[in-house]
Design a protein around this motif. Structure first.
Motif, PDB file in Angstrom:
ATOM      1  N   ILE A   1       0.848  -1.205   0.000  1.00  0.00           N
ATOM      2  CA  ILE A   1       0.000   0.000   0.000  1.00  0.00           C
ATOM      3  C   ILE A   1       0.878   1.247   0.000  1.00  0.00           C
ATOM      4  N   GLU A   2       1.968   1.208   0.752  1.00  0.00           N
ATOM      5  CA  GLU A   2       2.892   2.343   0.789  1.00  0.00           C
ATOM      6  C   GLU A   2       3.413   2.657  -0.616  1.00  0.00           C
ATOM      7  N   LYS A   3       3.771   1.634  -1.375  1.00  0.00           N
ATOM      8  CA  LYS A   3       4.271   1.858  -2.731  1.00  0.00           C
ATOM      9  C   LYS A   3       3.194   2.473  -3.628  1.00  0.00           C
ATOM     10  N   VAL A   4       1.948   2.007  -3.481  1.00  0.00           N
ATOM     11  CA  VAL A   4       0.853   2.585  -4.252  1.00  0.00           C
ATOM     12  C   VAL A   4       0.712   4.064  -3.929  1.00  0.00           C
ATOM     13  N   LEU A   5       0.752   4.403  -2.632  1.00  0.00           N
ATOM     14  CA  LEU A   5       0.589   5.801  -2.218  1.00  0.00           C
ATOM     15  C   LEU A   5       1.756   6.659  -2.723  1.00  0.00           C
ATOM     16  N   LYS A   6       2.938   6.114  -2.677  1.00  0.00           N
ATOM     17  CA  LYS A   6       4.103   6.861  -3.143  1.00  0.00           C
ATOM     18  C   LYS A   6       3.995   7.181  -4.629  1.00  0.00           C
ATOM     19  N   ASP A   7       3.580   6.199  -5.404  1.00  0.00           N
ATOM     20  CA  ASP A   7       3.454   6.412  -6.849  1.00  0.00           C
ATOM     21  C   ASP A   7       2.322   7.372  -7.195  1.00  0.00           C
ATOM     22  N   LEU A   8       1.309   7.444  -6.304  1.00  0.00           N
ATOM     23  CA  LEU A   8       0.178   8.354  -6.556  1.00  0.00           C
ATOM     24  C   LEU A   8       0.530   9.805  -6.262  1.00  0.00           C
ATOM     25  N   GLY A   9       1.448  10.033  -5.339  1.00  0.00           N
ATOM     26  CA  GLY A   9       1.812  11.392  -4.978  1.00  0.00           C
ATOM     27  C   GLY A   9       0.759  12.090  -4.135  1.00  0.00           C
ATOM     28  N   VAL A  10      -0.030  11.350  -3.360  1.00  0.00           N
ATOM     29  CA  VAL A  10      -1.061  11.946  -2.516  1.00  0.00           C
ATOM     30  C   VAL A  10      -0.447  12.366  -1.184  1.00  0.00           C
ATOM     31  N   LYS A  11      -1.288  12.997  -0.335  1.00  0.00           N
ATOM     32  CA  LYS A  11      -0.800  13.529   0.938  1.00  0.00           C
ATOM     33  C   LYS A  11      -0.280  12.421   1.848  1.00  0.00           C
ATOM     34  N   SER A  12      -1.028  11.346   1.984  1.00  0.00           N
ATOM     35  CA  SER A  12      -0.620  10.245   2.853  1.00  0.00           C
ATOM     36  C   SER A  12       0.472   9.418   2.175  1.00  0.00           C
ATOM     37  N   LYS A  13       1.543   9.135   2.924  1.00  0.00           N
ATOM     38  CA  LYS A  13       2.676   8.416   2.342  1.00  0.00           C
ATOM     39  C   LYS A  13       2.708   6.939   2.703  1.00  0.00           C
ATOM     40  N   ARG A  14       2.021   6.597   3.788  1.00  0.00           N
ATOM     41  CA  ARG A  14       1.964   5.192   4.157  1.00  0.00           C
ATOM     42  C   ARG A  14       0.758   4.954   5.044  1.00  0.00           C
ATOM     43  N   PRO A  15       0.263   3.723   5.068  1.00  0.00           N
ATOM     44  CA  PRO A  15      -0.920   3.428   5.883  1.00  0.00           C
ATOM     45  C   PRO A  15      -0.579   3.347   7.370  1.00  0.00           C
ATOM     46  N   VAL A  16      -1.576   3.598   8.186  1.00  0.00           N
ATOM     47  CA  VAL A  16      -1.457   3.485   9.639  1.00  0.00           C
ATOM     48  C   VAL A  16      -2.201   2.229  10.087  1.00  0.00           C
ATOM     49  N   TYR A  17      -1.578   1.444  10.932  1.00  0.00           N
ATOM     50  CA  TYR A  17      -2.189   0.193  11.383  1.00  0.00           C
ATOM     51  C   TYR A  17      -3.196   0.440  12.495  1.00  0.00           C
ATOM     52  N   VAL A  18      -4.351  -0.189  12.382  1.00  0.00           N
ATOM     53  CA  VAL A  18      -5.330  -0.233  13.465  1.00  0.00           C
ATOM     54  C   VAL A  18      -5.829  -1.672  13.572  1.00  0.00           C
ATOM     55  N   GLY A  19      -5.748  -2.224  14.749  1.00  0.00           N
ATOM     56  CA  GLY A  19      -6.199  -3.603  14.972  1.00  0.00           C
ATOM     57  C   GLY A  19      -5.779  -4.046  16.338  1.00  0.00           C
ATOM     58  N   ARG A  20      -5.849  -5.313  16.584  1.00  0.00           N
ATOM     59  CA  ARG A  20      -5.436  -5.835  17.880  1.00  0.00           C
ATOM     60  C   ARG A  20      -3.917  -5.765  18.025  1.00  0.00           C
ATOM     61  N   GLU A  21      -3.447  -5.690  19.252  1.00  0.00           N
ATOM     62  CA  GLU A  21      -2.018  -5.653  19.509  1.00  0.00           C
ATOM     63  C   GLU A  21      -1.398  -7.018  19.197  1.00  0.00           C
ATOM     64  N   GLU A  22      -0.079  -7.002  19.043  1.00  0.00           N
ATOM     65  CA  GLU A  22       0.625  -8.259  18.810  1.00  0.00           C
ATOM     66  C   GLU A  22       0.260  -9.283  19.880  1.00  0.00           C
ATOM     67  N   ALA A  23       0.160 -10.550  19.476  1.00  0.00           N
ATOM     68  CA  ALA A  23      -0.234 -11.594  20.412  1.00  0.00           C
ATOM     69  C   ALA A  23       0.315 -12.933  19.960  1.00  0.00           C
ATOM     70  N   ALA A  24       0.550 -13.811  20.922  1.00  0.00           N
ATOM     71  CA  ALA A  24       0.979 -15.167  20.596  1.00  0.00           C
ATOM     72  C   ALA A  24      -0.199 -16.025  20.193  1.00  0.00           C
ATOM     73  N   SER A  25      -1.332 -15.802  20.845  1.00  0.00           N
ATOM     74  CA  SER A  25      -2.553 -16.550  20.526  1.00  0.00           C
ATOM     75  C   SER A  25      -3.372 -15.753  19.523  1.00  0.00           C
ATOM     76  N   PRO A  26      -4.050 -16.423  18.607  1.00  0.00           N
ATOM     77  CA  PRO A  26      -4.816 -15.691  17.586  1.00  0.00           C
ATOM     78  C   PRO A  26      -5.915 -14.812  18.161  1.00  0.00           C
ATOM     79  N   ALA A  27      -6.504 -15.193  19.289  1.00  0.00           N
ATOM     80  CA  ALA A  27      -7.630 -14.427  19.819  1.00  0.00           C
ATOM     81  C   ALA A  27      -7.814 -14.733  21.296  1.00  0.00           C
ATOM     82  N   THR A  28      -8.528 -13.865  21.975  1.00  0.00           N
ATOM     83  CA  THR A  28      -8.861 -14.091  23.374  1.00  0.00           C
ATOM     84  C   THR A  28      -9.936 -15.162  23.505  1.00  0.00           C
TER      85      THR A  28
END
Length: 961
Positions: A913-940
């Protein structure tokens, strides 16, 4: 012995009828007789009838319930003895009693040899251990003494004799069961199968089975097997080839299986094996040219220059050919296989099944056969061996039997049998499916070939698996650079002083006059000259043709070729969609469908008629049905796939009163192709391998494997890594297999959430497969149809939904399937929100979390947030994503996922996604991650914590926290 004593004391002339009636009552109702008689009759079940007949002079007429009733009959003339009456039972009560006692004791001894004789068989060509005498094979155990050895005993044609001395009985038993062949077959429940094996084995017929021409043929085959290995050892010193030295007799064994099966009507044979002996099998069985193999030894690629791909080491490769065998054309193929030794087993039987289905051989399943070659340690140690055996007689996976040949080196790398398996033999697992097991000394080539012929005949007659365990040795280490004496000094000291199998056999034939020593020498010299010519030709050899896409694959694009990739449209005419939809909701008159399912069918009917609200299961069924009416077969298998794990599919309806089954999709119109849906055994590795093998044989059938939950595919990771993800680049083997993996975070705990999307994405490269996480039934429909509408084949990995199966927003309209519609790798914003240049935030996501985000955005009326769905993560749709993102020049770009940060798609899509944004020349240069924190188990494992996490990530992604 209590039962024998009671029986003997009862056998006076007056009590003969009593015994007959007692046995008849036991057959009808075992509990109706004294426990001591129960034990005796159970032990002698196969032979007690003959004993009682001897003692009473009665023959037996079947009773309706399966027992036997005595029917008096005078002794008949025996034409084989000049018309004289056969020997009659003694009239004197004391003599009759002795006859019965002798007969029962003899029959118990004979039965002991049938059950235990293999324990004293002479199986080890190295003679490192001598079989110990087993007490059950000692006549003294049954009350006989040395004085009884030459006394005639009535055994009523058991062992092919009407009467014999005890010495003769023992001689026949030992020759049959304690010589070069040891047979395990008394665990089989089918009396016909047991009787057939007895007739084949008893009397040791292999000792006279071959005339001079037959013996010369075996010697020639051994010469080619041993000569090839010796030649390679001289020319390619220190090169790994995993040679067959010590087990060369495997080659005439496999050739015999093939010839016997071909004579019995087999048209195609699929072979699977690990690396040991593969090169020998390639050249001497499947007839890959020596020149080609020698060229590969010197580094020439197995593929032509214009074919891309990584290739593989030569002892993993396969090939195929057409051979004329005794006037019949037979197609042979040896499947490529990685060093995960036995993983090829289910692949082979899956391919066999597909070829049989394509030929219409769905009843007897004799036209195509599989041969699996195993090592002893792998056969005992690899669980997929059992999984493959377990499928052998199941309705959705049976293939009419597989011939298993174990090249038993009596060692695995450096591991001796005492550390390699807990049972008596490496083949014990085969008893789980009542397969007969023929153990045979590898230094007795005639016995080996006899057993190989017998194995093929058994498969063709009974349609069941059989195992040929060739006990041999490995002359060198695990590979040609290994020093085996480090760990097995005694074994390898013995091997060093042991003559080769061919040498021993040639000497034996010379002594008997069957093949003079000069002829044997000339035979070897001629073969060496042939190899030398091929070696010289290999110096300038270049492969000029890739034949992987011929036959059933003709018309499809070769892997890595410059030919244009094409895709026919996946949309379907409205009339056809309605025709399929009508069939989905139609139940035959008099069929008692479950009332809950009737309501579901009515809902499908309403959705089709209204053109709105088509759910996931209906979208899938429309894809299946439209392919069926176009002539493509469908095969769906996996755990509980008929109903579907989440009770959504109901591909097979079950009559609530009769248990009769009805498949709506097989009743759309006359002349359509058929769909098969099989609830599999509780296996992932075996069944996924089987269905993958099915796709190798038939590129025009849509073949799908569904995991009960997506992470259950963990148990099949070897199949995924070594075949599905990499077979095309390693071996030029394409597959259109679809894997359906339920995935989504609904608070059901670690094992019922993640299909491990990240693992599949990590395996993606060189356009090897498609990995998708769809949000609409229509997109799923198009993706399924796309599998057969391309001029090439690729595996499709689908993260299928759970809660979305019934989600009110996860529906499509009929127009989304009809002309003008197509598959979408990216689905842009669908709501009427702010103009693109006014959008402050773009959330990119995939799968189920989209609907959580969509509902929250609508509830909060967030018009400045756009949500884009990445439906296909690989091949990554950079151009399509660029067109969609290019509109949002001022927005922050968010990647939102349910999975922990170290899982899911994030680490794969981040830089892309970062490469796509870079080639587009838009304001955002890379995506921001939103989701669960790193974990050893897949889910609670806590539903409450899950809900809190889910709400938090949704709010953060939308900018609400």
């Amino acid at each position: 012995m209590a039962g024998i004593d009671i029986l003997a004391s009862a056998m006076t002339g007056a009590n003969a009828a009593f015994l007959a009636d007692l046995y008849a009552r036991w057959v009808d109702q075992p509990d109706s007789v004294d426990p001591s008689f129960q034990e005796l009759f159970a032990a002698l079940n196969d032979d007690a009838r003959a004993v009682v007949q001897n003692a009473t002079g009665a023959s037996w007429a079947p009773r309706p319930r399966g027992g036997f009733a005595p029917e008096p009959e005078a002794p008949k003339a025996d034409p084989k003895k000049g018309g004289k009456p056969a020997a009659a039972p003694a009239a004197d009560p004391a003599a009759a009693r002795q006859q019965v006692l002798d007969s029962i004791r003899a029959l118990m001894l004979i039965r002991a040899y049938r059950v235990r004789g293999h324990l004293e068989a002479q199986l080890d060509p190295l003679h490192l251990t001598q079989p110990k005498a087993h007490p059950e094979l000692d006549p003294k155990t049954y009350g006989f003494t040395d004085a009884d050895l030459d006394r005639p005993i009535f055994i009523d044609r058991v062992l092919g004799k009407e009467q014999a001395t005890l010495r003769e009985i023992i001689t026949i038993c030992r020759a049959s069961y304690c010589g070069s062949i040891g047979v395990e077959f008394m665990h089989i429940q089918d009396p016909e199968q047991k009787s057939w094996i007895q007739q084949k084995i008893e009397g040791a017929p292999w000792a006279q089975a071959f005339d001079a021409a037959g013996k010369r043929k075996i010697l020639q085959q051994l010469t080619e097997a041993e000569g090839f290995e010796a030649f390679c050892a001289r020319k390619y010193v220190g090169t790994k080839r995993f040679g067959l030295e010590g087990g060369e007799v495997t080659i005439p064994a496999v050739q015999t299986v093939i010839e016997t099966a071909a004579d019995a009507g087999v048209n195609e044979i699929v072979i699977g094996m690990a690396h040991r002996g593969r090169l020998n099998t390639l050249v001497n069985v499947v007839k890959k040219p020596f020149t080609r193999v020698f060229a590969e030894f010197k580094g020439v690629s197995a593929n032509p220059d214009d074919v891309q791909g990584s290739g593989d080491v030569k002892y993993h490769l396969g090939t195929s050919t057409d051979l004329e065998i005794n006037g019949r054309q037979v197609h042979l193929s040896l499947q490529p296989n990685p060093s995960h030794l036995e993983v090829v087993d289910p692949v082979v039987v899956g391919k066999v099944r597909a070829r049989q289905d394509m030929a219409g051989d769905t009843k007897g399943r004799r036209s195509v056969m599989g041969i699996l070659l195993h090592g002893d340690a792998a056969f005992a140690g690899q669980g997929v061996v059992y999984e493959t055996l377990a499928m052998s007689q199941l309705i959705g996976y049976r293939t009419g039997g597989t011939v298993h040949v174990v090249t038993n080196n009596q060692i695995g790398f450096t591991t001796v049998p005492a550390h390699a398996y807990s049972g008596l033999y490496c083949t014990d697992v085969a008893k789980s499916v009542q397969a007969p097991i023929l153990h045979v000394n590898g230094d007795d080539p005639e016995a080996v070939v006899f057993c190989a012929r017998m194995a093929a005949e058994y498969r063709m007659k009974f349609g069941a698996d059989i195992v040929l365990d060739v006990v041999c040795y490995r002359r060198h280490g695990h590979n040609e650079t290994d020093e085996p004496a480090f760990t097995q000094p005694i074994m390898y000291a013995r091997i060093k002083e042991t003559k080769t199998t061919r040498t021993l056999y040639a000497e034996r034939l010379a002594q008997s006059g069957a093949v003079p020593a000069a002829d044997s020498k000339s035979m070897l010299e001629a073969f060496n000259a042939q190899l030398e010519d091929a070696y010289q030709a290999a110096q300038t050899f270049k492969p000029n043709k890739a034949d992987w896409l011929e036959g059933h694959w003709s018309g499809l694009k070769a892997a890595g070729s410059s030919e244009e990739e094409k895709e026919d449209g996946t949309a379907v005419a409205l009339d056809t969609l309605r025709e399929v939809g009508a069939a989905l909701s139609r139940v035959p008159e008099g069929f008692n469908a479950n009332s809950k399912i009737v309501r579901q069918l009515e809902a499908k009917k309403n959705a089709i008629e209204s053109g709105e609200g088509i759910d996931w299961a209906t979208g899938e069924a429309l894809a299946f049905g439209s392919l069926l009416v176009e002539g493509h077969r469908i095969r769906l298998s996996g755990e509980d796939v008929q109903r579907g794990t989440f009770s959504h599919r109901h591909a097979v309806l079950v009559d609530q009163q009769s248990q009769a089954e009805y498949m709506p999709l097989n009743n759309i119109r006359d002349g359509q192709a058929r769909m098969e849906a099989f609830n599999s055994l509780l296996s992932e590795m075996g069944v996924l391998g089987f269905d993958y093998g099915y796709t190798l044989a038939d590129p025009n059938t849509l073949t799908l494997w569904e995991g009960q939950f997506g992470d259950f595919a963990n148990g099949a990771q070897v199949v995924i890594d070594q075949f599905i993800a990499s077979a095309e680049t390693k071996w030029l083997r394409m597959s259109g297999l679809v894997m359906l993996l339920p995935h989504g975070y609904e608070g059901q705990g670690p094992e019922h959430s993640s299909a491990r999307l990240e693992r599949y994405l990590q395996l993606c490269a060189e356009n090897n497969m498609a990995v998708c996480n769809f949000t609409t039934p229509a997109n799923y429909f198009h993706a399924l149809r796309r599998q057969l509408k391309r001029n090439y084949r690729k595996p499709l990995i689908v993260m299928t939904p759970k809660s979305l199966l019934r989600h009110k927003l996860a529906v499509s309209s009929l127009a989304d399937f009809a002309p003008g519609s197509t598959f979408q790798t990216v689905i842009p914003e669908v709501d009427a929100i702010a103009a693109p240049d006014q959008v402050k935030r773009v959330v990119i996501c995939t799968g189920k979390v989209y609907y959580d985000l969509l509902q929250e955005r609508r509830d909060k009326k967030l018009n400045e947030v756009a949500i884009i769905r990445l439906e296909q993560m690989y091949p990554f749709p950079k151009n399509t994503l660029a067109r969609v993102l290019g509109e949002y020049k001022n927005a922050e770009i968010i990647w939102c996922q349910e999975e922990p940060e170290n899982m899911g798609a994030w680490t794969f899509v981040d830089r892309r996604i970062e490469k796509v944004l870079k080639d587009l020349g838009v304001k955002s240069k890379r995506p921001v991650y939103v989701g669960r924190e790193e974990a050893a188990s897949p889910a609670t494992g806590s539903a409450k914590v899950h809900q809190q996490q889910q709400e938090a990530l949704v709010r953060e992604a939308l900018g609400l926290s």
